[in-house]
Motif scaffolding. Structure first.
Motif, PDB file in Angstrom:
ATOM      1  N   VAL A 192       2.621  28.408   2.464  1.00 24.98           N
ATOM      2  CA  VAL A 192       2.603  29.921   2.539  1.00 24.98           C
ATOM      3  C   VAL A 192       1.333  30.418   1.916  1.00 24.98           C
ATOM      4  N   TRP A 193       1.140  29.993   0.520  1.00 26.65           N
ATOM      5  CA  TRP A 193       0.149  30.324  -0.197  1.00 26.65           C
ATOM      6  C   TRP A 193      -1.211  30.073   0.302  1.00 26.65           C
ATOM      7  N   ARG A 194      -1.401  29.094   1.166  1.00 22.05           N
ATOM      8  CA  ARG A 194      -2.573  28.975   1.846  1.00 22.05           C
ATOM      9  C   ARG A 194      -2.979  30.178   2.769  1.00 22.05           C
ATOM     10  N   ARG A 195      -2.013  30.647   3.355  1.00 21.68           N
ATOM     11  CA  ARG A 195      -2.251  31.828   4.039  1.00 21.68           C
ATOM     12  C   ARG A 195      -2.496  32.955   3.465  1.00 21.68           C
ATOM     13  N   ARG A 216      -0.224  39.418   6.418  1.00 22.13           N
ATOM     14  CA  ARG A 216       1.218  39.504   6.848  1.00 22.13           C
ATOM     15  C   ARG A 216       1.748  38.534   5.968  1.00 22.13           C
ATOM     16  N   TRP A 217       1.330  37.624   5.294  1.00 21.13           N
ATOM     17  CA  TRP A 217       2.075  36.816   4.160  1.00 21.13           C
ATOM     18  C   TRP A 217       1.858  37.229   2.853  1.00 21.13           C
ATOM     19  N   GLY A 218       1.088  38.245   2.509  1.00 16.17           N
ATOM     20  CA  GLY A 218       0.948  38.646   1.065  1.00 16.17           C
ATOM     21  C   GLY A 218      -0.242  39.254   0.959  1.00 16.17           C
ATOM     22  N   ASP A 219      -0.529  39.712  -0.292  1.00 16.92           N
ATOM     23  CA  ASP A 219      -1.847  40.209  -0.927  1.00 16.92           C
ATOM     24  C   ASP A 219      -2.701  39.129  -1.726  1.00 16.92           C
ATOM     25  N   ARG A 220      -3.440  38.518  -1.326  1.00  9.00           N
ATOM     26  CA  ARG A 220      -4.471  37.799  -1.947  1.00  9.00           C
ATOM     27  C   ARG A 220      -4.875  37.811  -3.267  1.00  9.00           C
ATOM     28  N   GLY A 221      -5.405  39.076  -3.504  1.00 11.57           N
ATOM     29  CA  GLY A 221      -5.846  39.377  -4.914  1.00 11.57           C
ATOM     30  C   GLY A 221      -4.662  39.740  -6.014  1.00 11.57           C
ATOM     31  N   SER A 222      -3.385  39.912  -5.512  1.00 13.81           N
ATOM     32  CA  SER A 222      -2.333  40.163  -6.340  1.00 13.81           C
ATOM     33  C   SER A 222      -1.747  38.553  -6.753  1.00 13.81           C
ATOM     34  N   LEU A 223      -1.823  37.591  -5.676  1.00  9.68           N
ATOM     35  CA  LEU A 223      -1.319  36.512  -6.110  1.00  9.68           C
ATOM     36  C   LEU A 223      -2.408  35.612  -7.133  1.00  9.68           C
ATOM     37  N   GLU A 224      -3.802  35.914  -6.828  1.00 10.48           N
ATOM     38  CA  GLU A 224      -4.601  35.206  -7.416  1.00 10.48           C
ATOM     39  C   GLU A 224      -4.477  35.518  -8.871  1.00 10.48           C
ATOM     40  N   GLU A 225      -4.399  37.011  -9.126  1.00  5.54           N
ATOM     41  CA  GLU A 225      -4.332  37.422 -10.380  1.00  5.54           C
ATOM     42  C   GLU A 225      -3.105  36.965 -11.230  1.00  5.54           C
ATOM     43  N   PHE A 226      -2.016  36.903 -10.437  1.00  6.52           N
ATOM     44  CA  PHE A 226      -0.759  36.496 -11.178  1.00  6.52           C
ATOM     45  C   PHE A 226      -0.861  34.817 -11.571  1.00  6.52           C
ATOM     46  N   TRP A 227      -1.362  34.106 -10.495  1.00  5.06           N
ATOM     47  CA  TRP A 227      -1.525  32.626 -10.704  1.00  5.06           C
ATOM     48  C   TRP A 227      -2.426  32.267 -12.015  1.00  5.06           C
ATOM     49  N   THR A 228      -3.760  33.015 -11.757  1.00  7.57           N
ATOM     50  CA  THR A 228      -4.648  32.607 -13.043  1.00  7.57           C
ATOM     51  C   THR A 228      -4.195  32.851 -14.358  1.00  7.57           C
ATOM     52  N   ARG A 281      -1.567  27.782 -18.899  1.00  6.82           N
ATOM     53  CA  ARG A 281      -0.540  27.488 -19.888  1.00  6.82           C
ATOM     54  C   ARG A 281      -0.311  26.018 -19.808  1.00  6.82           C
ATOM     55  N   VAL A 282      -0.048  25.351 -18.599  1.00  7.01           N
ATOM     56  CA  VAL A 282       0.432  24.171 -18.529  1.00  7.01           C
ATOM     57  C   VAL A 282      -0.691  23.169 -17.435  1.00  7.01           C
ATOM     58  N   ALA A 283      -1.999  23.956 -17.719  1.00  8.03           N
ATOM     59  CA  ALA A 283      -3.115  22.984 -17.363  1.00  8.03           C
ATOM     60  C   ALA A 283      -2.865  22.506 -15.850  1.00  8.03           C
ATOM     61  N   LEU A 284      -2.616  23.698 -14.848  1.00 10.81           N
ATOM     62  CA  LEU A 284      -2.669  23.471 -13.419  1.00 10.81           C
ATOM     63  C   LEU A 284      -3.784  24.087 -12.970  1.00 10.81           C
ATOM     64  N   PRO A 285      -4.160  23.286 -11.596  1.00  7.69           N
ATOM     65  CA  PRO A 285      -5.518  24.137 -10.964  1.00  7.69           C
ATOM     66  C   PRO A 285      -5.242  25.628 -10.802  1.00  7.69           C
ATOM     67  N   LEU A 286      -6.371  26.239 -10.931  1.00  5.90           N
ATOM     68  CA  LEU A 286      -6.332  27.664 -10.939  1.00  5.90           C
ATOM     69  C   LEU A 286      -6.346  28.215  -9.318  1.00  5.90           C
ATOM     70  N   ASP A 287      -6.536  27.338  -8.307  1.00  2.00           N
ATOM     71  CA  ASP A 287      -6.315  27.846  -6.827  1.00  2.00           C
ATOM     72  C   ASP A 287      -4.824  27.832  -6.786  1.00  2.00           C
ATOM     73  N   PRO A 288      -4.273  28.820  -6.211  1.00  2.00           N
ATOM     74  CA  PRO A 288      -2.871  29.025  -6.165  1.00  2.00           C
ATOM     75  C   PRO A 288      -2.238  28.105  -5.184  1.00  2.00           C
ATOM     76  N   ALA A 312       0.693  21.232  -7.119  1.00  2.00           N
ATOM     77  CA  ALA A 312       0.462  20.101  -8.198  1.00  2.00           C
ATOM     78  C   ALA A 312       1.908  20.294  -9.202  1.00  2.00           C
ATOM     79  N   LEU A 313       2.403  21.589  -9.373  1.00  2.00           N
ATOM     80  CA  LEU A 313       3.752  21.930  -9.974  1.00  2.00           C
ATOM     81  C   LEU A 313       4.785  21.167  -9.456  1.00  2.00           C
ATOM     82  N   VAL A 314       4.724  21.329  -8.090  1.00  2.00           N
ATOM     83  CA  VAL A 314       6.024  20.874  -7.224  1.00  2.00           C
ATOM     84  C   VAL A 314       5.989  19.352  -7.619  1.00  2.00           C
TER      85      VAL A 314
END
Length: 380
Positions: free
Chosen positions: A283-286, A293-305, A310-317, A323-325
């Motif tokens: 879903v996030w790749r889309r 239709r799946w969501g706003d790219r800028g909003s997701l990237e802002e949230f994720w980055t 904080r827990v050393a996860l890759p910055l690409d959502p 990786a978290l899963v």
């Protein structure tokens, strides 16, 4: 029937060893019915003197809910204590509608038989519910939403009349959960925030609240989740998702992964978070490909980055959530057959897609592509 319900959200009580004392005080001198998951009743409510119904959390279908409603209306209580996980709390909230005027219970059941989403007429709760969760992550104890399982699938019912009057979070009631179950619950709460954060036109306060809560969830669930203090904090953070501005926005359907996972879980007969673990990165790749239709790219990237570091996860959502899963050990389901993929996709379009606002403009072929791109276990 119910005490004055002026508060926008339930009163939240939390702390170590507070459940029994607080519940006893809240139900004193009142006609009380206890609805409890049979797997925890002996441990959590064994010495309650109130009338009691024990239920099987794995059998909370519309038939079971109707049976609960019959017991409630046979001898109407002034307060219901619901003890269990999200499915038990949801079922109790729906069954309590039998005490509402205007045949609201019948309306909810009938409407849910025809529609995936039911909005109830606005009304105050018909009876005080004291919600005592024994799992974490669903936030059923603090929200005005319930899931009803019928022959068509898991149906969503929404309305103020479903809102509990009190929520009691006691880590003593969470101590038998496995670490994996705790992290599943934390992931559910986290993705509630992340899903809301894929919507555009979010308020500054909503963004701040979502980032603060999500970061705290990631940090706590990445630590020692065996500790009672950690479980209490995670449960409080999950409840806080419903008690802050984090989920408020102009798009109430922004958590679009939820609707697909709902149908995956029903068809494959797996837990909701197991289904979510399979599809969330796809879903996030889309979203990140720029498909609105799946969501706003800028909003997701802002949230994720804002939270991933904080827990050393890759910055690409998409890479980061996968990786978290994997890090938290959420197991994916077995890869569905082509027939199952077609069934899930058709059900998703019928219930949520096409002309509906939840997954507007998305069709069965879109969901087939998503499911083929999802993360599955290959088995043996």
């Amino acid at each position: 029937m119910s005490s004055e319900f002026a508060a926008r959200v339930p009163t939240l009580w939390h702390g170590h060893d507070i459940a029994r004392q607080t519940t006893t005080r809240l139900i004193a001198d009142r006609e009380t019915l206890v609805v409890a998951d049979s797997s925890v009743a002996a441990r959590v409510v064994a010495d309650y003197s109130a009338r009691r119904i024990e239920v099987d959390a794995h059998s909370m279908t519309v038939t079971a809910v109707a049976g609960m409603a019959e017991e409630i209306v046979r001898r109407p209580p002034s307060v219901i204590v619901a003890v269990g996980g999200g499915s038990v709390l949801d079922a109790t909230k729906i069954a309590s509608l039998v005490l509402a005027p205007g045949r609201m219970f019948d309306f909810a059941i009938e409407r849910a038989s025809k529609s995936a989403l039911t909005f109830l007429p606005d009304a105050r709760p018909p009876v005080d519910i004291v919600a005592v969760p024994t799992t974490l992550g669903t936030s059923s104890e603090t929200n005005s939403v319930s899931i009803l399982k019928n022959e068509s699938g898991y149906r969503l019912i929404v309305g103020r009349s479903l809102r509990p009057r009190h929520a009691i979070i006691d880590p003593c009631n969470l101590r038998t959960l496995t670490s994996a179950s705790v992290r599943e619950g934390a992931l559910e709460a986290f993705l509630r925030l992340a899903g809301a954060s894929t919507g555009s036109r979010r308020s500054a306060r909503g963004r701040r609240d979502a980032i603060a809560l999500a970061g705290a969830l990631l940090e706590t669930a990445s630590g020692d989740v065996e500790a009672a203090d950690s479980r209490l904090r995670l449960a409080r953070l999950s409840a806080a998702t419903q008690r802050s501005a984090a989920l408020r926005g102009h798009d109430p359907y922004s958590a679009r992964h939820w609707y697909v996972a709902n149908e995956v879980a029903f068809v494959l007969q797996v837990r909701k978070m197991v289904a979510t673990a399979a599809i969330i990165a796809a879903v996030w790749r889309r979203v990140c490909s720029g498909d609105p239709r799946w969501g706003d790219r800028g909003s997701l990237e802002e949230f994720w980055t804002s939270v991933a570091g904080r827990v050393a996860l890759p910055l690409d959502p998409p890479t980061g959530i996968a990786a978290l899963v994997d890090r938290w050990g959420i197991p994916p389901p077995l890869r569905p057959t082509a027939q199952a993929i077609r069934r899930i996709s058709a059900a998703t379009e019928t219930a949520w897609g096409n002309r509906y606002p939840m997954l507007a403009g998305l069709f069965a072929d879109d969901f087939c592509d998503l499911l083929r791109d999802s993360y599955w276990s290959e088995g043996r």
